[in-house]
Structures are given as C-alpha cells and as structure tokens.
Scaffold this motif. Structure first.
Motif, mmCIF file in Angstrom:
data_model
loop_
_atom_site.group_PDB
_atom_site.id
_atom_site.type_symbol
_atom_site.label_atom_id
_atom_site.label_comp_id
_atom_site.label_asym_id
_atom_site.label_seq_id
_atom_site.Cartn_x
_atom_site.Cartn_y
_atom_site.Cartn_z
ATOM 1 N N GLU A 295 62.093 124.196 -0.227
ATOM 2 C CA GLU A 295 63.197 124.171 0.720
ATOM 3 C C GLU A 295 63.918 125.514 0.764
ATOM 4 N N TYR A 398 63.028 116.186 3.347
ATOM 5 C CA TYR A 398 62.782 117.587 3.688
ATOM 6 C C TYR A 398 62.050 117.741 5.017
ATOM 7 N N PRO A 416 56.625 117.146 5.622
ATOM 8 C CA PRO A 416 57.432 118.340 5.911
ATOM 9 C C PRO A 416 56.552 119.533 6.265
ATOM 10 N N TRP A 418 56.693 123.009 5.801
ATOM 11 C CA TRP A 418 57.435 124.009 5.041
ATOM 12 C C TRP A 418 57.382 125.383 5.690
ATOM 13 N N LYS A 422 64.330 126.595 8.180
ATOM 14 C CA LYS A 422 65.318 125.572 7.865
ATOM 15 C C LYS A 422 66.287 125.402 9.029
ATOM 16 N N VAL A 426 69.737 120.152 3.418
ATOM 17 C CA VAL A 426 69.230 118.868 2.927
ATOM 18 C C VAL A 426 70.326 118.124 2.180
#
Length: 684
Positions: A295, A398, A416, A418, A422, A426
C-alpha cells in the motif's frame, strides 16, 4: 555482440551457492571529462562469482530510464548496449588513469535480462547482493541547473545535522514542552539560503525516489551514499531531511499518493529514530507486513508490473519468514506451537540462506516467476493473503477501483491492483471487527478454506456473510483542499446531498437509528468514529506535519471515544456559532482534530445513506442500489454490486453503528442468536 555465459545450474540434490556476476570496470586511459557526452568507451569484464565468498564490491542502485541505448560497454572486447543513465553513472564511477579497476554489481549488466529464468533466479538473491556489498551507491542522475543540485546537497547536510539534534531533544520532555524543538527547527530553516529548501524538495521529486526496486536496495544496505556526478553524501542523512520537507511542502491539495513516507520509514528503521506512529515488526530485516508495504509503495513505478510485488518480498514479514507469518495468531497463544514454529522457521532460514534456489517452505505466491502472467501473479497473491492464518480478509480493504470493474477485466474485482496509484487512505481495520467472532465449532475450516476458492469458474471468491442494507443515496466524491475551510465545506455539501431540506447542524432534533442526534451520527460517519479522530489528534499535535496513521487500538477505547466525541462536538458547535471565548483555543484544536480525520478518510470517497437508515463512507465507484454486506472474517463491511449470476466487489466501507463495526451482530448471526440471515456471496 556480447553473449552471457550461463550461471551454474541449480542442483536438485545438494546446495547451490548464490551465484551472480560481478563487473570489473577498467580505468579510463585519459583524464576524465567533466561531461559524460565526451566519455571514451567503457571497458570491463564480467565474472561469475559466489556472493558468499567473493571479493569486496559495490552495488549500484539507479533507474534504467526509458531512453534507448546510445552507447556500449565493451566486455571482453565485445559490445553490450547500455542506456544513457547507466552510461552517465559509469562515467563518474570509472576509475581515473593509474587507479585500480572498480568491482561493481549492476543489474542491467550482471543479469542476463533476456532470460526470464535467470531473472527469476537472480531476484531471489537481490537482498543478498545489496546486503553483502561494501556500500550501495544511489545514482540519482546528473546535476540539474533548475534545481541547483549543489545547493540541495548542502542544505541536506545542514538539515541532517539538525535532524540528529531534534532526535536527541525529543527524548527530553521539558525541551518538547518549552518549544525548544520548534525553535531549533525554525532557526535551521531560517538560516538556509533562499530557495534551498525548494531545491531539496525538487531533489526528492527525481525519478529515482519513485522506482520500486530501489527501496529494497537501500533498505538492506549497511552503508549507502547518494551520488550526482561528483556530489556525494550519506543516503540516510539525506532522507532524514524529509522531516522538514514534509512539513514545508507547498500546495493546498490533500496528498494521497506519495512515495516519500516510505523513505522516511527506512530512515527511522536504519537510525533507530522510531516514530510512535510506525507499525513495528518483530521480523529482523523487515520494514513491516506485506500489505502495509504494498500500500505504501503504490506510488512507486515499475516497468514490469510483477516487480510491484517481487521488489518488496525481501523486506516484508511474509517474504522473510513465511512460516512465522502464516501462524502468527495461534503461535502467540500456544507455547508448544510457538516453539515448533520457531524451530521450523530456523531450519527454513538456514536452508534458504544457503540455497535460495530451493525456496523451501515458501508459498508459490511469494516466489518470483517472470513466466507467470501479471493477472495470475496478483490473483495468486490475493488468494494467499486470504488463505493464510488467521484467514482475515484484510487484503480486500486494499482494493481501490477508480472506475467500475468490467467483465472483460483480466483481474477479478476483489484483487487489488497494486500498480494503480493510491486514491484513498486505507481504513486501519485493526480497530474494527465487523465480520470477526469466535466461530461455532467445526464451522471455521468448512466455511473459509474449502469454500472460498471452490468455484470451477476462475477468479471467483465465495464468502459467507450477511446483508446490512441497500444504498439509498450517495454524495459526490469528496475532494477538497488541505485547509480547514475546504474540509468544512465538503462536510456541509455531503450533508445536503444525503439529507436535503434538513438543517445542519441540528437536523430539527432528528435522531439516528442508534439513538444519537442525526448530525452527530453524520459527523461520526465522516470521521470514522473513533479511529479517525485519533489520527486527527495525532496530526494536530504533530510538530512537523509528518505522520503515520495511528490506531485507535493503541489507545484505551474510552480515551479514543472521548477524543472523537469532543472533536465532533466542537465542530458542530463551531458551525452553530457557539463556544466560550475562554475555551476557544481548546475548541479550535478539537475542530482541527475533526477536520484532520475528514481529510484522512473522506478524501476520494463517497458518503452514503442506506434505505435502512445507516450512514457511512465508501468507495468512489459505489452508487444507489449497491449492497452493503458483512463478510465473515472481514474487519470492515463491504460494498457489492449484484449482477445476474454473481456480485462485483467495489470496496470496503465504514458504517456508523458500533454493533456492526465491533462484530456484535456477527456474533449473534454465527451463534444463532438472531440478526439477519447468513448467506453465500459469489464474487468475481
């Protein structure tokens, strides 16, 4: 063209040492030019070596860049093309005439990049490469006039000394109380040349600080220097200045997508300057749990999307000690199992440190394999994280869809991505236990392990849970600036969108379904009561604006609830024009706490109201008619969209109802003591 000699094969019956190649870079034949454009050809040799017994060498950490090769390095008198950024680095690393050759490990040269099998094998050694080297050289590129690189380096050296002084002063409670730390920081910043701090900020905007592999390369280093042409300083001294860069970074927009917090985390680990808000790990050499790192590193870039995962395996709990992390809940409560796990982990580490190619005890999802398609790598990791003990659904929190998932997407909606940046912060779900309780005897393994991935349709997740409600209204996506006025306006807009024609604050004395005033419940929903207020409280008490998300579980819940209640009350009183002048400073601090909580958790999300009367905040792709559910073993409720044959996963959410968020409803459902009926959810 240069042809690589293959590495010794991996033995199936005995130990295979960690073989790699080391470059011997020959000196130039004439005094080096200050410009890499005038560089004479590079010459050297590549030799296969055992990392455990090789002679001293340095490891280069750098970014490849997207430009095509423009020059060559001659290895054993045969050319190998190299990209411009590497050529520039070699120009300033090559020894001068009369100096001895330089031994270097450089991934683009020491790994046969055309061989997927060799790449997969060498990735398993990457941690050893940077751990065993004399020092890591972080090449950030050529000097830039626009950022006055020399000025930035000088500012970095000055502020790194101040950072050490601040760390010492923070140990003295009296110094903190008397504002000595603030004075020291203020004097340091005021004494810098004009524009020095801005130049330092620009340095951190360079591509180097946003590439995924370099994090591990620095994190495992014993000694690391940052280099730009002839300029050089300690890497860890440079990142210590982020303490000041964060606190003085310009711009009015909330930042949800930054790479710099990871570098500061590495500094705190390396220096021992622990921040109370950093999540600790007991695994030696680890920066934290895999989910946390994935994250935090969403903003980092990788040419090969598989590297978003593979690059953190050498610095996370699960990658370093997969057996320990697979049983961490049970082993802490059972002395016998804890001892057995410790013994097995010791054997595993002994075997794998001496023969990394075996990967003994390491799940397939945690083994680098560049022959696997990218969606398969990401789906396999999500399955592993769901299946491993204690089998919580944390990975689902996530998922951050920017657009509604479509049937032709190769990634299941619950996996998710990744590699996408973002978009929201979270929820730290450790504070909530919406779907967690002590399961009935015999129910645990049947409902979790055997059923979750039992569907014949690939990419399907089958979970049991219960229905909470259907979304009746949603606000627009909440975007706002970092100032308090902008956040206040966002709260007022969301109220109007969910509860039109109702005054705010006050709501004509209307009550929420849990019995509290409706406006209080609305503010509790937007501040993720009580967790958000704790984070907001930490931020409002932060000297420098740099923080990591704190957890309400780190505080007594009663204290956390008190902070949240005070923050909401002060915010609503402020809107109503109430407040005692004598208490204005304290009240304003409480209002800041509330607005900080909104800033952390509401940005990028939608507020919602269900037909059943629940308020909450959820993912940006949710809409009217979506379903809010609790899935067993999930810490948060989730938002699903019902289709003809299955559900689509949209993201997690917070529901303003302690009975739901603390798992009391789940306890009743699982033990047959009432509540909504349980059912199966097939999610693709």
């Amino acid at each position: 063209m240069y042809k690589y000699q293959p590495l010794p094969p991996v033995s199936k019956t005995s130990r295979t040492p960690p073989f790699t190649r080391i470059l011997t870079l020959f000196p130039s034949t004439s005094p080096p030019s200050p410009s890499p454009d005038d560089s004479e050809p590079f010459h050297g040799t590549l030799a296969i070596t055992n990392l455990e017994s090789t002679q001293p060498y340095e490891a280069l950490s750098y970014t490849w860049g997207t430009a095509d090769p423009e020059t060559y390095i001659w290895l054993d008198d045969l050319p190998l093309p190299i990209k411009p950024n590497l050529a520039a680095a070699l120009h300033f690393l090559r020894p001068s005439p009369g100096q001895p050759p330089r031994r270097l490990w450089i991934d683009a040269l020491c790994i046969d990049q055309s061989s997927l099998e060799e790449r997969s094998r060498q990735v398993q050694y990457m941690r050893l490469v940077y751990k065993y080297c004399q020092r890591v050289i972080a090449w950030i590129g050529l000097k830039q006039e626009s950022e006055a690189t020399e000025v930035a380096f000088e500012a970095g050296k000055v502020l790194s000394d101040v950072s050490r002084l601040v760390a010492d002063l923070r140990k003295d409670a009296a110094a903190m109380e008397d504002g000595v730390v603030r004075d020291v920081v203020g004097n340091a910043l005021g004494g810098l040349p004009e524009g020095a701090l801005l130049n330092l900020q620009k340095l951190f905007d360079r591509e180097y600080f946003h590439r995924t592999w370099v994090v591990q390369e620095i994190a495992v280093a014993n000694v690391a220097v940052v280099k730009s042409e002839e300029l050089e300083m300690s890497f860890f001294d440079l990142v210590s200045t982020l303490l000041f860069v964060f606190g003085n970074r310009p711009g009015g927009k909330i930042e949800t997508n930054t790479s710099l917090d990871v570098w500061y985390l590495i500094f705190t680990r390396q220096s021992g300057a622990h921040s109370g808000h950093v999540r600790l790990t007991e695994i030696p050499g680890s920066l934290g749990p895999l989910l946390d790192l994935l994250e935090q590193m969403r903003a980092f870039k990788a040419t090969d999307l598989r590297d978003k995962i593979y690059s953190v395996l050498g610095i996370c709990d699960e990658g370093l000690q997969p057996i320990t992390t697979r049983t961490h809940i049970t082993q802490r409560s059972d002395r016998w199992l804890r001892g057995l796990t410790t013994a097995i982990t010791g054997v595993q580490n002994f075997v794998n440190e001496r023969n990394p190619d075996l990967g003994w005890g390491i799940p397939a999802a945690l083994k680098p394999d560049y022959t696997r398609p990218v969606p398969e790598v990401y789906t396999g990791l999500a399955k592993f994280l769901i299946s491993k003990m204690p089998m919580f659904l944390d990975v689902l929190s996530y998922v951050q869809h920017r657009t509604t998932p479509t049937p032709d997407d190769p990634y299941p909606s619950w996996v998710p991505k990744w590699f996408e940046s973002k978009s929201v912060t979270v929820f730290r779900g450790g504070d909530f236990t919406a779907g967690i309780c002590t399961p009935p005897l015999g129910d645990f393994f049947q409902s979790r392990i055997q059923r979750a991935f039992s569907s014949p349709i690939p990419g399907t997740l089958i979970m049991d849970g219960f229905h909470v409600g259907v979304v009746h209204r949603v606000s627009n996506v909440m975007n706002f600036g970092s100032d308090g006025h902008s956040k206040t306006e966002a709260v007022q807009r969301a109220w109007t969108e969910l509860l039109p024609n109702m005054p705010f604050p006050g709501a004509n004395g209307s009550r929420y379904i849990t019995g509290e005033p409706l406006d209080v419940a609305f503010c509790n929903a937007l501040s993720v009561h009580p967790m958000g207020a704790v984070v907001g409280h930490v931020m409002s008490n932060s000297m420098d604006g740099f923080h990591f998300s704190a957890s309400a579980s780190e505080m007594n819940r009663q204290i956390a609830t008190g902070i949240s209640d005070a923050a909401v009350g002060a915010f609503l009183s402020g809107l109503a024009g109430e407040g005692d002048e004598v208490l204005s400073a304290e009240s304003e601090k409480a209002r800041v706490t509330f607005r900080n909580a909104v800033g952390v958790y509401c940005y990028g999300r939608r507020a919602f109201l269900t037909r059943e009367g629940h308020l909450g905040i959820g993912p940006p792709v949710m809409q009217e008619g979506d379903e809010v559910v609790v899935l067993f073993r999930g810490r948060m409720p989730y938002v699903l969209r019902r289709g003809p044959t299955h559900h689509v996963f949209l993201g997690d959410c917070y529901v303003c109802d302690d009975n739901i968020m603390r798992g009391l409803v789940t306890e009743s459902v699982r033990h047959g003591r009432g509540g909504p009926p349980a059912g199966l959810y097939e999610i693709r």
